[in-house]
Write a protein that holds these residues in place. Sequence first.
Motif, PDB file in Angstrom:
ATOM      1  N   ALA A 133       0.818  -1.216   0.000  1.00 13.85           N
ATOM      2  CA  ALA A 133       0.000   0.000   0.000  1.00 13.85           C
ATOM      3  C   ALA A 133       0.854   1.269   0.000  1.00 13.85           C
ATOM      4  O   ALA A 133       0.319   2.370  -0.176  1.00 13.85           O
ATOM      5  N   LEU A 134       2.154   1.126   0.173  1.00 18.02           N
ATOM      6  CA  LEU A 134       3.024   2.303   0.160  1.00 18.02           C
ATOM      7  C   LEU A 134       3.080   2.890  -1.246  1.00 18.02           C
ATOM      8  O   LEU A 134       3.048   2.149  -2.237  1.00 18.02           O
ATOM      9  N   PRO A 135       3.196   4.208  -1.356  1.00 18.49           N
ATOM     10  CA  PRO A 135       3.196   4.843  -2.676  1.00 18.49           C
ATOM     11  C   PRO A 135       4.407   4.437  -3.514  1.00 18.49           C
ATOM     12  O   PRO A 135       5.528   4.403  -3.026  1.00 18.49           O
ATOM     13  N   GLY A 136       4.140   4.091  -4.769  1.00 18.10           N
ATOM     14  CA  GLY A 136       5.210   3.849  -5.728  1.00 18.10           C
ATOM     15  C   GLY A 136       5.815   2.456  -5.718  1.00 18.10           C
ATOM     16  O   GLY A 136       6.739   2.183  -6.487  1.00 18.10           O
ATOM     17  N   VAL A 137       5.318   1.551  -4.895  1.00 24.44           N
ATOM     18  CA  VAL A 137       5.916   0.218  -4.819  1.00 24.44           C
ATOM     19  C   VAL A 137       5.594  -0.573  -6.087  1.00 24.44           C
ATOM     20  O   VAL A 137       4.438  -0.750  -6.445  1.00 24.44           O
ATOM     21  N   ARG A 138       6.646  -1.025  -6.744  1.00 23.29           N
ATOM     22  CA  ARG A 138       6.481  -1.850  -7.952  1.00 23.29           C
ATOM     23  C   ARG A 138       6.743  -3.319  -7.654  1.00 23.29           C
ATOM     24  O   ARG A 138       6.054  -4.192  -8.165  1.00 23.29           O
ATOM     25  N   GLU A 139       7.752  -3.581  -6.819  1.00 26.11           N
ATOM     26  CA  GLU A 139       8.165  -4.959  -6.598  1.00 26.11           C
ATOM     27  C   GLU A 139       8.791  -5.083  -5.216  1.00 26.11           C
ATOM     28  O   GLU A 139       9.403  -4.136  -4.722  1.00 26.11           O
ATOM     29  N   THR A 140       8.630  -6.254  -4.614  1.00 28.88           N
ATOM     30  CA  THR A 140       9.261  -6.516  -3.321  1.00 28.88           C
ATOM     31  C   THR A 140       9.918  -7.892  -3.337  1.00 28.88           C
ATOM     32  O   THR A 140       9.517  -8.772  -4.108  1.00 28.88           O
ATOM     33  N   ARG A 141      10.900  -8.047  -2.490  1.00 26.22           N
ATOM     34  CA  ARG A 141      11.517  -9.348  -2.210  1.00 26.22           C
ATOM     35  C   ARG A 141      11.655  -9.438  -0.700  1.00 26.22           C
ATOM     36  O   ARG A 141      12.157  -8.510  -0.069  1.00 26.22           O
ATOM     37  N   THR A 142      11.240 -10.557  -0.157  1.00 26.60           N
ATOM     38  CA  THR A 142      11.239 -10.733   1.287  1.00 26.60           C
ATOM     39  C   THR A 142      12.266 -11.758   1.715  1.00 26.60           C
ATOM     40  O   THR A 142      12.426 -12.796   1.057  1.00 26.60           O
ATOM     41  N   TYR A 143      12.927 -11.460   2.834  1.00 21.07           N
ATOM     42  CA  TYR A 143      13.881 -12.382   3.438  1.00 21.07           C
ATOM     43  C   TYR A 143      13.452 -12.586   4.886  1.00 21.07           C
ATOM     44  O   TYR A 143      13.565 -11.673   5.706  1.00 21.07           O
ATOM     45  N   ALA A 144      12.930 -13.775   5.177  1.00 23.62           N
ATOM     46  CA  ALA A 144      12.550 -14.115   6.551  1.00 23.62           C
ATOM     47  C   ALA A 144      13.796 -14.661   7.241  1.00 23.62           C
ATOM     48  O   ALA A 144      14.490 -15.525   6.705  1.00 23.62           O
ATOM     49  N   VAL A 145      14.068 -14.160   8.420  1.00 27.09           N
ATOM     50  CA  VAL A 145      15.262 -14.554   9.160  1.00 27.09           C
ATOM     51  C   VAL A 145      15.010 -15.884   9.862  1.00 27.09           C
ATOM     52  O   VAL A 145      14.074 -16.005  10.654  1.00 27.09           O
ATOM     53  N   MET A 146      15.856 -16.843   9.564  1.00 29.43           N
ATOM     54  CA  MET A 146      15.756 -18.166  10.184  1.00 29.43           C
ATOM     55  C   MET A 146      16.504 -18.208  11.517  1.00 29.43           C
ATOM     56  O   MET A 146      16.093 -18.903  12.439  1.00 29.43           O
ATOM     57  N   GLU A 147      17.603 -17.475  11.594  1.00 30.52           N
ATOM     58  CA  GLU A 147      18.411 -17.440  12.815  1.00 30.52           C
ATOM     59  C   GLU A 147      19.112 -16.090  12.887  1.00 30.52           C
ATOM     60  O   GLU A 147      19.710 -15.656  11.915  1.00 30.52           O
ATOM     61  N   GLU A 148      19.020 -15.459  14.034  1.00 31.12           N
ATOM     62  CA  GLU A 148      19.737 -14.205  14.243  1.00 31.12           C
ATOM     63  C   GLU A 148      21.124 -14.549  14.772  1.00 31.12           C
ATOM     64  O   GLU A 148      21.284 -14.870  15.942  1.00 31.12           O
ATOM     65  N   VAL A 149      22.109 -14.501  13.911  1.00 31.93           N
ATOM     66  CA  VAL A 149      23.463 -14.903  14.257  1.00 31.93           C
ATOM     67  C   VAL A 149      24.134 -13.850  15.127  1.00 31.93           C
ATOM     68  O   VAL A 149      24.791 -14.176  16.104  1.00 31.93           O
ATOM     69  N   LYS A 150      23.948 -12.589  14.775  1.00 32.68           N
ATOM     70  CA  LYS A 150      24.528 -11.509  15.570  1.00 32.68           C
ATOM     71  C   LYS A 150      23.597 -10.314  15.499  1.00 32.68           C
ATOM     72  O   LYS A 150      23.305  -9.809  14.425  1.00 32.68           O
ATOM     73  N   THR A 151      23.126  -9.908  16.644  1.00 27.78           N
ATOM     74  CA  THR A 151      22.303  -8.710  16.755  1.00 27.78           C
ATOM     75  C   THR A 151      22.990  -7.832  17.773  1.00 27.78           C
ATOM     76  O   THR A 151      23.103  -8.195  18.945  1.00 27.78           O
ATOM     77  N   PHE A 152      23.455  -6.695  17.339  1.00 26.62           N
ATOM     78  CA  PHE A 152      24.228  -5.852  18.223  1.00 26.62           C
ATOM     79  C   PHE A 152      23.946  -4.404  17.864  1.00 26.62           C
ATOM     80  O   PHE A 152      24.241  -3.982  16.757  1.00 26.62           O
ATOM     81  N   ASP A 153      23.367  -3.662  18.778  1.00 29.02           N
ATOM     82  CA  ASP A 153      23.015  -2.284  18.471  1.00 29.02           C
ATOM     83  C   ASP A 153      23.948  -1.273  19.118  1.00 29.02           C
ATOM     84  O   ASP A 153      23.669  -0.095  19.133  1.00 29.02           O
ATOM     85  N   ARG A 154      25.059  -1.748  19.662  1.00 29.01           N
ATOM     86  CA  ARG A 154      26.024  -0.838  20.280  1.00 29.01           C
ATOM     87  C   ARG A 154      27.071  -0.442  19.269  1.00 29.01           C
ATOM     88  O   ARG A 154      27.541  -1.259  18.482  1.00 29.01           O
ATOM     89  N   LEU A 155      27.434   0.817  19.285  1.00 30.71           N
ATOM     90  CA  LEU A 155      28.445   1.313  18.370  1.00 30.71           C
ATOM     91  C   LEU A 155      29.827   1.155  18.985  1.00 30.71           C
ATOM     92  O   LEU A 155      30.030   1.503  20.146  1.00 30.71           O
ATOM     93  N   PRO A 156      30.786   0.651  18.219  1.00 31.85           N
ATOM     94  CA  PRO A 156      32.152   0.543  18.761  1.00 31.85           C
ATOM     95  C   PRO A 156      32.757   1.928  18.905  1.00 31.85           C
ATOM     96  O   PRO A 156      32.608   2.775  18.028  1.00 31.85           O
ATOM     97  N   LEU A 157      33.443   2.139  20.012  1.00 31.39           N
ATOM     98  CA  LEU A 157      34.062   3.447  20.254  1.00 31.39           C
ATOM     99  C   LEU A 157      35.560   3.308  20.392  1.00 31.39           C
ATOM    100  O   LEU A 157      36.119   2.659  21.142  1.00 31.39           O
TER     101      LEU A 157
END
Length: 157
Positions: A133-157
């Motif tokens: 329903a978003l404006p202008g969408v012609r085509e989509t491809r979906t990737y369903a995640v089977m396993e989250e190998v690394k999820t990390f939202d911290r930025l290295p400093l």
Amino acid sequence: MDSDIDGLDRIDRKILTILQADGRITTTELAERIGLSATAAAERVKRLTRDGFIVGYRAELDPARIGRGLLVFVEVLLDRTSPDVFDAFATAVRRAPEVMECHMVAGGFDYLIKSRVRDMAAYRRFLADVILALPGVRETRTYAVMEEVKTFDRLPL
């Protein structure tokens, strides 16, 4: 590592690293961990916030516990790449609470969307009711995640 990244010294970087891991740490405990007084630590945190290095605090939720266990990424290709289509798409995405992240990318498609849903049936509804329903969408491809190998939202400093 640079000794001075955008005005951050070693102690500022340590504060930011600690706060990324535990935003609920007390000022007293933070001060002990960085080797400063509580007052000095609090002043540094205030400055880091004022200067825009710290932009907020939040609780991290377990997606499965709140019925959002399936992580999906969706490539979106627009029908036209013009400023008005980009603007309309971005405006609509910002209004869609189901969209966690949306990034305009360079490459074979225009946007990459990240969302969490309950299951594949919920994803099917999300695709039909929100993405397509978003404006202008012609085509989509979906990737369903089977396993989250690394999820990390911290930025290295």
